[in-house]
Design a protein around this motif. Sequence first.
Motif, PDB file in Angstrom:
ATOM      1  N   TYR A  57      46.189  45.290  40.290  1.00 41.37           N
ATOM      2  CA  TYR A  57      46.682  43.913  40.180  1.00 41.37           C
ATOM      3  C   TYR A  57      45.689  43.059  39.384  1.00 41.37           C
ATOM      4  O   TYR A  57      45.266  41.998  39.837  1.00 41.37           O
ATOM      5  N   GLU A  58      45.306  43.539  38.225  1.00 40.41           N
ATOM      6  CA  GLU A  58      44.311  42.842  37.421  1.00 40.41           C
ATOM      7  C   GLU A  58      44.801  41.466  36.965  1.00 40.41           C
ATOM      8  O   GLU A  58      44.026  40.506  36.917  1.00 40.41           O
ATOM      9  N   ALA A  59      46.080  41.365  36.645  1.00 43.79           N
ATOM     10  CA  ALA A  59      46.607  40.080  36.188  1.00 43.79           C
ATOM     11  C   ALA A  59      46.545  39.041  37.302  1.00 43.79           C
ATOM     12  O   ALA A  59      46.134  37.886  37.091  1.00 43.79           O
ATOM     13  N   ASP A  60      46.953  39.445  38.526  1.00 43.25           N
ATOM     14  CA  ASP A  60      46.903  38.521  39.657  1.00 43.25           C
ATOM     15  C   ASP A  60      45.460  38.145  40.004  1.00 43.25           C
ATOM     16  O   ASP A  60      45.158  36.986  40.309  1.00 43.25           O
ATOM     17  N   LYS A  66      40.467  32.593  38.076  1.00 41.71           N
ATOM     18  CA  LYS A  66      40.446  31.436  37.190  1.00 41.71           C
ATOM     19  C   LYS A  66      40.729  30.153  37.959  1.00 41.71           C
ATOM     20  O   LYS A  66      40.171  29.084  37.655  1.00 41.71           O
ATOM     21  N   ALA A  67      41.587  30.250  38.987  1.00 35.78           N
ATOM     22  CA  ALA A  67      41.951  29.059  39.751  1.00 35.78           C
ATOM     23  C   ALA A  67      40.868  28.648  40.739  1.00 35.78           C
ATOM     24  O   ALA A  67      40.727  27.456  41.048  1.00 35.78           O
ATOM     25  N   LEU A  71      36.704  32.474  44.899  1.00 38.87           N
ATOM     26  CA  LEU A  71      37.360  33.787  44.877  1.00 38.87           C
ATOM     27  C   LEU A  71      36.784  34.673  43.776  1.00 38.87           C
ATOM     28  O   LEU A  71      36.634  35.884  43.965  1.00 38.87           O
ATOM     29  N   ALA A  72      36.461  34.089  42.637  1.00 33.29           N
ATOM     30  CA  ALA A  72      35.858  34.872  41.549  1.00 33.29           C
ATOM     31  C   ALA A  72      34.526  35.472  41.999  1.00 33.29           C
ATOM     32  O   ALA A  72      34.235  36.649  41.724  1.00 33.29           O
TER      33      ALA A  72
END
Length: 245
Positions: A57-60, A66-67, A71-72
Motif C-alpha cells: 500500500y505504498e500509495a496510501d 504527506k498529510a 505518521l511519516a
Amino acid sequence: MKKWLLVLGMITCILGASACGDEQKDAAAWMEMSEEEAIYNGEGFFLSVRELCSGAYEADKAQYAKADPVLAAAFASWESAQADMGDYVDIVERSAEINDDGIIVNLKVDGTSHDANIEMIFDDEYRLTSMSTNVIYSFKELMAKAFMNTLLGMGTVFIVLILISLIISCFTFIPKIQAAFTKKPKQEAAKPVPAAAPAAVPAAGEDETDDLELVAVIAAAIAASEGASSTDGFVVRSIRKRRMF
C-alpha cells in the motif's frame, strides 16, 4: 480484505477524531477509557502502521505521510528497525498508562532476529504525537557495537594525527622547493684585497753604488779642482765613509 478495511477505517477515525463531536464530551470519554481499551486501540494502530509499511500500500502510505509528519516519522522508525528485527511474528507483551496528558501504549514485538519495543503516545484528543520502534539487542551485541564505535573514534583520531605529522614534516622541504623555483643567483662575497708588500728599505751602511764608480767620480772631481785634463796621475788608495747621522 475485510480486516484490512477495518484497520484502514480505524486510522481514518484516529486522524479525524479531533474534528468530530463536542470537545468536553471527548475529554470526558477519554478519561473514562480503561487500560484494556487503550491497549486494544494502540495495538490496532500499530497493526495498521505495519500493514501500510508492508509494501502493498505504498500509495496510501505516501498519502498519510504527506498529510501528517508524525505518521511519516512512525513509518520511518518501523521500517528502519525491520532490518535488525527480521520478519514480524507477534505481539508478546502489552501495557498502557493513562494520565491527564494522554495515553502511553507500550508493545513488545517478537521478530525472527530481534525483539523490539514500540512506544506510542497519544494526546488528550487521541491524536498520535509520537511512535518509536526500539530494537532490543543482547549484552554481547551492545558491547560489540560499543567496541566498534570506540575503535572507529580512536582510529579517526590517530589517522588525523598522522596526517598532521606528515604535513608538519613536509615544512622542511618548502624552502628547498621555493629556492629551486626562484633560482636567484647567490652574490659572491667580496674577496679582500691583499695589502701591498712594503718596499724594501735598504739597510744602513749598504753601498748604493759600486766602489769603482765611486772612485772614478772622486778622481774626476779632484782632477777638475787641480786643473788636470785627466785622472791618470791619481791613485786612490782607500775610501772612508762617514756617517751623517
